[in-house]
Scaffold this active site. Structure first.
Site, PDB file in Angstrom:
ATOM      1  CB  CYS A 144      -0.686  -0.026   1.289  1.00  0.00           C
ATOM      2  SG  CYS A 144      -0.094   0.119   2.969  1.00  0.00           S
ATOM      3  NE  ARG A 145       0.703   8.056   1.053  1.00  0.00           N
ATOM      4  CZ  ARG A 145       0.893   8.872   2.925  1.00  0.00           C
ATOM      5  NH1 ARG A 145       0.811   7.804   3.404  1.00  0.00           N
ATOM      6  NH2 ARG A 145       1.522   9.443   2.906  1.00  0.00           N
TER       7      ARG A 145
END
Length: 98
Positions: free
Chosen positions: A63-64
């Site tokens: 993810c980020r």
């Protein structure tokens, strides 16, 4: 929960390893760039699509920053899948993006 660094993932890809990478970010985040080998399954859809995954494979969740992918890793593990979280997420990624 097993973890792997962004640098380790990049090195494995550079060495030609076939990795099963799942990017759990939202569509607008992925549109800004993702690891070319990654498939996109937003976190909210992981549970719905879990039956499409292969229990014999190990998945690297991205993810980020590592939070959402951590939740996705726990979800997969709770259903008997092998998964690890890419700590630092795309913020730490220095490899190619698509």
């Amino acid at each position: 929960m097993k973890e792997i660094s962004a640098k380790e993932v990049e090195q494995k890809l550079d060495q030609g390893e076939k990795l099963n990478i799942i990017d759990v970010r939202e569509a607008d985040e992925v549109a800004a760039g993702k690891i070319p080998e990654a498939i996109h399954i937003p976190l909210g859809l992981v549970e719905l699509k879990i039956s499409e995954l292969d229990k014999s494979k190990e998945y690297i969740m991205v993810c980020r920053s590592g939070g959402r992918s951590g939740r996705a890793t726990q979800l997969l593990e709770s259903h008997g899948y092998k998964a690890m979280n890419m700590v630092g997420g795309m913020l730490d990624w220095e490899g190619k993006i698509k």
